[in-house]
Design an enzyme around this catalytic site. Structure first.
Site, PDB file in Angstrom:
ATOM      1  N   GLU A 162       0.902  -1.172   0.077  1.00 48.90           N
ATOM      2  CA  GLU A 162       0.159   0.002   0.047  1.00 48.90           C
ATOM      3  C   GLU A 162       0.777   1.242  -0.100  1.00 48.90           C
ATOM      4  O   GLU A 162       0.116   2.205   0.202  1.00 48.90           O
ATOM      5  CB  GLU A 162      -1.001  -0.043   1.061  1.00 48.90           C
ATOM      6  CG  GLU A 162      -1.963  -1.309   1.081  1.00 48.90           C
ATOM      7  CD  GLU A 162      -3.170  -1.000   0.285  1.00 48.90           C
ATOM      8  OE1 GLU A 162      -3.706  -0.037   0.300  1.00 48.90           O
ATOM      9  OE2 GLU A 162      -3.438  -1.905  -0.358  1.00 48.90           O
ATOM     10  N   HIS A 230      -5.019   1.661   7.049  1.00 48.63           N
ATOM     11  CA  HIS A 230      -3.758   2.006   6.801  1.00 48.63           C
ATOM     12  C   HIS A 230      -3.054   2.547   8.170  1.00 48.63           C
ATOM     13  O   HIS A 230      -3.623   3.125   8.901  1.00 48.63           O
ATOM     14  CB  HIS A 230      -3.286   3.098   5.667  1.00 48.63           C
ATOM     15  CG  HIS A 230      -3.655   2.821   4.364  1.00 48.63           C
ATOM     16  ND1 HIS A 230      -4.582   3.639   3.548  1.00 48.63           N
ATOM     17  CD2 HIS A 230      -3.174   1.503   3.588  1.00 48.63           C
ATOM     18  CE1 HIS A 230      -4.502   2.905   2.338  1.00 48.63           C
ATOM     19  NE2 HIS A 230      -4.123   1.635   2.373  1.00 48.63           N
ATOM     20  N   CYS A 347      -3.274  11.329   3.750  1.00 45.03           N
ATOM     21  CA  CYS A 347      -3.342  10.413   2.249  1.00 45.03           C
ATOM     22  C   CYS A 347      -3.064  11.187   1.019  1.00 45.03           C
ATOM     23  O   CYS A 347      -2.753  10.705   0.236  1.00 45.03           O
ATOM     24  CB  CYS A 347      -4.702  10.097   2.464  1.00 45.03           C
ATOM     25  SG  CYS A 347      -5.242   9.117   4.053  1.00 45.03           S
TER      26      CYS A 347
HETATM   27  O1  SUG Z   1      -7.961   3.089  -0.179  1.00 42.82           O
HETATM   28  N1  SUG Z   1     -10.437   5.244   0.007  1.00 42.82           N
HETATM   29  C1  SUG Z   1      -8.991   5.154  -0.271  1.00 42.82           C
HETATM   30  C2  SUG Z   1      -8.668   6.144   0.899  1.00 42.82           C
HETATM   31  C3  SUG Z   1      -7.091   6.182   1.088  1.00 42.82           C
HETATM   32  C4  SUG Z   1      -6.603   6.721   2.092  1.00 42.82           C
HETATM   33  N2  SUG Z   1      -5.044   6.764   2.075  1.00 42.82           N
HETATM   34  C5  SUG Z   1      -4.069   6.725   3.221  1.00 42.82           C
HETATM   35  N3  SUG Z   1      -4.846   6.207   4.447  1.00 42.82           N
HETATM   36  N4  SUG Z   1      -2.893   6.886   3.136  1.00 42.82           N
HETATM   37  C6  SUG Z   1      -8.800   3.604   0.232  1.00 42.82           C
HETATM   38  O2  SUG Z   1      -9.599   3.053   1.227  1.00 42.82           O
HETATM   39  C7  SUG Z   1     -12.633   5.085  -1.229  1.00 42.82           C
HETATM   40  C8  SUG Z   1     -13.246   4.953  -2.571  1.00 42.82           C
HETATM   41  C9  SUG Z   1     -14.600   4.434  -2.745  1.00 42.82           C
HETATM   42  O3  SUG Z   1     -15.020   3.989  -1.888  1.00 42.82           O
HETATM   43  O4  SUG Z   1     -15.352   4.779  -3.767  1.00 42.82           O
HETATM   44  C10 SUG Z   1     -11.171   4.899  -1.252  1.00 42.82           C
HETATM   45  O5  SUG Z   1     -10.671   4.260  -2.136  1.00 42.82           O
END
Ligand code: SUG
Length: 416
Positions: A162, A230, A347
């Site tokens: 990730e 994460h 993020c």
């Molecule tokens: O991978 N949300 C992302 C958020 C990422 C956050 N990044 C960090 N923590 N670094 C994920 O869960 C949601 C998209 C949706 O559900 O339509 C999404 O992908």
């Protein structure tokens, strides 16, 4: 050569929508089906970058990937519309969260003295698993200077990776040799542990890091089960400071001891669970903050407004600021559109320690570029998207044209 930390924020793409695709990401699943506001989302991102530049911090950006990704849908034997979740996956603007774009090991940490980047394979989530080929292409342009950067291909999909969201770097200052901390998950109750230990170990080997200056640490399964999909939802590091929730790691004492033994100057700022519960940490995204060193040497925490408005978080922050700790300033920022998909200030950015002059200047932000990007976004990004619109050919054309226009304006036609 002056090594500096540069934050590369992801520009929010014109297809930003709430499809609830990420199991274990509570904000995203709670907001599934809501109407999104891509224009407002992207402008919030531009304002965050402007605010950080105004603090005197170098700022870069990465661009939205081409969406809808029809070749992703075609490879699965569907047209857009055949299957609602795969359609939403093909449309996802999830590349905005550039903390998941790659893992970055700056030059002082690597055997060949170059900055190494490995794009994350993101295999845990189908809608993110197709980001990496376009991310790789973009990183190869932005960090194309081979005297200073090495770009790897992602870790094999056998092991989920990730990127920087599960990686922390501590150093006395950004330009000095650091301690790289890889945080992996084993289990997370009802939710998946996205980062595999073997992916972390592979990245560390491929980046040729000094085995004495790396740590592999397990995420607390209870933290994953509470929605910390994460590690950067419960911990963030900057230079010699680790800012963490008490329940972030499976072995709290062992982790702190290992950090202190490898880096005696480390300062651990821990928020106890009885001041801010795991649930509140996840809801407020206190730890999904940018912990930055300002030009005058003071450390500031750039938090989402949701954290600032949370009563117990605010009380803890007020006490911290009244005390004598290393974090001297707290700066709230409004990224509500991204937050509703589980993406806070941290993020939205990928940290790269490098000499800004060695980066392709088309990816470096200044105020006039920010102005021009804001105009393009105001004119071209859809005002709103209902997930039910994701089969609309007209909307698809609008989204493609909006991105192409931005790339032309930034003189990056090779990424179209
Ligand atoms: O991978 N949300 C992302 C958020 C990422 C956050 N990044 C960090 N923590 N670094 C994920 O869960 C949601 C998209 C949706 O559900 O339509 C999404 O992908």
């Amino acid at each position: 050569m002056s090594l500096q930390e540069i934050n590369f924020d992801g520009v929010v793409g014109p297809s930003h929508n709430y499809a609830g695709l990420s199991l274990g990401n509570l904000a995203a699943t709670m907001n599934a089906g809501e109407v999104s506001y891509p224009r407002a989302a992207a402008l919030q991102g531009i304002e965050k970058m402007r605010a950080n530049m105004a603090l005197g911090l170098p700022q870069g950006f990465l661009l939205p990937l081409p969406r809808p990704n029809l070749s992703f849908a075609a490879a699965l034997g569907c047209d857009v519309g055949t299957d609602p979740r795969l359609t939403a996956a093909a449309w996802s603007a999830s590349s905005m969260w550039t903390a998941n774009a790659a893992t970055v090991s700056p030059a002082p940490d690597t055997a060949d003295g170059k900055c190494h980047l490995t794009p994350a394979n993101l295999v845990a989530m189908p809608h993110r698993s197709h980001e990496w080929p376009d991310t790789l292409r973009m990183l190869a342009v932005a960090f194309g200077n081979k005297d200073h950067f090495v770009i790897h291909t992602p870790v094999l999909p056998t092991f989920g990776d990730e990127g920087a969201a599960n990686h922390m770097r501590m150093a006395d200052s950004h330009g000095e040799k650091g301690l790289e901390i890889f945080v992996y998950g084993r289990s997370g109750g009802a939710f998946p542990a996205r980062q595999h230990e073997q992916a972390s170990r592979a990245v560390a080997r491929l980046h040729a890091l000094d085995p004495e200056r790396i740590l592999f640490v397990e995420q607390n399964p209870d933290a994953i089960a509470a929605g910390a999909f994460h590690n950067d939802v419960v911990a963030v590091a900057n230079e010699r400071v680790l800012f963490t929730h008490e329940l972030a790691f499976a072995d709290r004492e062992g982790t702190y001891d290992a950090i202190r033994s490898k880096m005696p100057s480390a300062e651990i700022v821990e928020v106890p669970a009885n001041a801010v519960s795991l649930e509140e940490a996840v809801k407020s995204y206190l730890f999904n903050a940018q912990l930055v060193t300002l030009p005058d040497g003071i450390m500031a925490l750039v938090i989402p407004t949701e954290a600032w408005e949370n009563v117990s978080v605010r009380q803890w922050l007020d006490e911290m600021l009244a005390g004598n700790g290393p974090i001297r300033k707290v700066i709230p920022v409004d990224v509500r559109q991204s937050m509703a998909n589980g993406g806070g200030p941290a993020c939205l950015r990928l940290r790269v320690v490098a000499d800004p002059a060695t980066v392709d200047q088309r990816f470096i932000l200044d105020n006039s570029k920010a102005d021009a990007m804001a105009v393009a976004i105001k004119n071209l990004w859809p005002e709103q998207i209902d997930p039910a619109d994701l089969t609309s050919r007209k909307l698809a054309e609008e989204v493609v044209a909006a991105r192409n226009n931005l790339l032309q304006m930034l003189e990056l036609p090779e990424l179209i």
